[in-house]
Design a protein around this motif. Sequence first.
Motif, mmCIF file in Angstrom:
data_model
loop_
_atom_site.group_PDB
_atom_site.id
_atom_site.type_symbol
_atom_site.label_atom_id
_atom_site.label_comp_id
_atom_site.label_asym_id
_atom_site.label_seq_id
_atom_site.Cartn_x
_atom_site.Cartn_y
_atom_site.Cartn_z
ATOM 1 N N ARG A 220 129.294 55.116 52.084
ATOM 2 C CA ARG A 220 129.802 54.739 53.406
ATOM 3 C C ARG A 220 131.280 55.104 53.483
ATOM 4 O O ARG A 220 132.138 54.422 52.925
ATOM 5 N N ALA B 10 120.598 49.984 57.329
ATOM 6 C CA ALA B 10 120.909 49.505 58.677
ATOM 7 C C ALA B 10 121.446 48.083 58.658
ATOM 8 O O ALA B 10 122.211 47.682 59.548
ATOM 9 N N ASP C 97 123.362 46.851 56.265
ATOM 10 C CA ASP C 97 124.569 46.835 55.431
ATOM 11 C C ASP C 97 124.340 46.196 54.064
ATOM 12 O O ASP C 97 125.236 45.572 53.495
ATOM 13 N N ASN D 39 122.738 58.060 59.441
ATOM 14 C CA ASN D 39 123.756 58.311 60.453
ATOM 15 C C ASN D 39 123.178 58.240 61.865
ATOM 16 O O ASN D 39 123.840 57.741 62.787
ATOM 17 N N ALA E 106 122.845 54.638 62.738
ATOM 18 C CA ALA E 106 124.156 54.045 63.008
ATOM 19 C C ALA E 106 124.656 54.412 64.398
ATOM 20 O O ALA E 106 125.208 53.572 65.120
ATOM 21 N N ARG E 107 124.450 55.666 64.795
ATOM 22 C CA ARG E 107 124.884 56.080 66.134
ATOM 23 C C ARG E 107 124.045 55.414 67.221
ATOM 24 O O ARG E 107 124.576 54.975 68.245
ATOM 25 N N THR F 206 126.844 50.991 65.198
ATOM 26 C CA THR F 206 127.316 50.097 64.133
ATOM 27 C C THR F 206 128.642 50.539 63.521
ATOM 28 O O THR F 206 129.297 49.755 62.838
ATOM 29 N N ALA G 95 128.837 52.685 61.181
ATOM 30 C CA ALA G 95 128.598 53.174 59.823
ATOM 31 C C ALA G 95 128.679 54.696 59.791
ATOM 32 O O ALA G 95 128.171 55.374 60.682
ATOM 33 N N GLU G 96 129.320 55.223 58.757
ATOM 34 C CA GLU G 96 129.442 56.675 58.587
ATOM 35 C C GLU G 96 129.102 57.028 57.144
ATOM 36 O O GLU G 96 129.889 56.754 56.235
#
Length: 524
Positions: free
Chosen positions: A178, A286, A288, A304, A307-308, A312, A314-315
Amino acid sequence: MFKKRLNSITFLSIASSLFIAGCGNASQENGNSATEIPELDNDSLWIWGGVAPHSSVGTVEDSPFHQGLIENTGLDIEWQFAPEGTDGNQAYNLMITQDVLPDLIWHNWMGEASRAIDEGIIRDLTDDLQEKAPNYWQYLQDNPEIDRAMRTDDGSYYMFSFYREEPFQSVYQGPLVRQDWLDEQNLEVPENIEDWTNVIENFNENYGAQFSFLTNWRMSPGLAGAFGAYGSFEPRFYLDNDEIKFAQSQTEWKDYMAWLNDLNSRGLLDPDFVTLDDQNMQTKAAQDQFGITFMNGGSLLTFNNDARANDTGAEWIGIPYPDQADGSKSAAIFAEDMYVSQGYAISTSIDEERLDNAYEYLDWAFSEEGYNYWNFGTEGETWEMVDGEPTFTDVIEEHDLDKDAALALYTGNIGYGLGVQAARFIELRTDEASYEAAFNWSEDQEDAIMANIPASVTMTAEESREDANLLNTLNTYVLEESIKFTTGGRSLDEFDTFVQELNDMGLDRMLEIRNDAYQRYLSR
């Protein structure tokens, strides 16, 4: 930037698909049935298997890619594919019982070619190849390790296959992290196992995350290479100075197990690691529940995208395999061969009048024109040159179905096609994070890739039977004991006993068999 990165890698003709180049030989009921013999003339070619039409069109008559092959080669091509839902090997076994075989047969010939030639199923291509397939011949001469792989132990050429242009195309598993969590914690990308431990500890303290991974890493070494080891939880053989060895019998692997055991004892290892699958990992990502792992590029894209979609923040990024403690590169990484084990062989049923058709069709894929068509489709329709590089048009980029469907409709190398899969094709198809991950996993890893045993190393039928029987027992035992070493169910003080147990199960004999086969490979 992509072009610069491409040019920084030296082409390696060594043991090897990128996650985005998975097998595309879906069995579908297109063209004629598997038992029907078509009417053939001197301008025709009868092909069994290989790239099937996309499901949105269903038949070769409606497939732009297949019709383009007919137009470009000038041949009247008859395709046959195993009916949808049929086991490919069963369909092949049924097909070869026919009195008359298709001209070209797509099959997993690697390891079977000698027998198939001896039994009169396929032709030995050796005497014809240089004259009748000059493009392919030149490709083999330019890539000596691939040339070796395309020969049997007695030196006979037997098939035209699918090849990768650059090493990164064969590396599609590796470490993920991450990036947003690294940034929040002012951490750098971990470079060695000490850094990995620090990141795992930090993510656990600040996010309640643990180190999660899959025990079934499909023969991958996982992070073992950071300890100078070559395997993870599944039995793995590797090359060391032209000798095949077994990863789990080396003391370096014990060090890897000790690291995992330490993480587990401190509550830093996901206790579900034994039973996790891809879907579980997607859910945990998803939620975390982990922020650093080892998975494939497809998972990177999924994480990814999720996350998009859920905003969220997250990357996820792909990062290099951790270095060893002395600063040297990882001893082992996941990498497939630069070739695949399947390909087209020419059957012995083909008429001499039409033999040239077979060679011309196959060799065309290795010409500049054929290379462009198999990778990009028709110039002016699906691609055009932009700044000296093939670039897809809106026919591909803005297709009503989606980009991958368009590529399957108009091009041939989205899966296992024919000829050389262009690195540019991967660049155009893939999102930037996934593309960069493949480079991070593969760059400067020549030594680690060389430790992989080429898939084209071939055992005799008798050797294969004996080795398979021994491996069946070893597979289960190594996985079970690896889990015990990690969770504390078995003390690492018993490692020497574990190795002796492996030898009692026949490991020494397996090494003998495999080293004999490898020496024959080197002598080709």
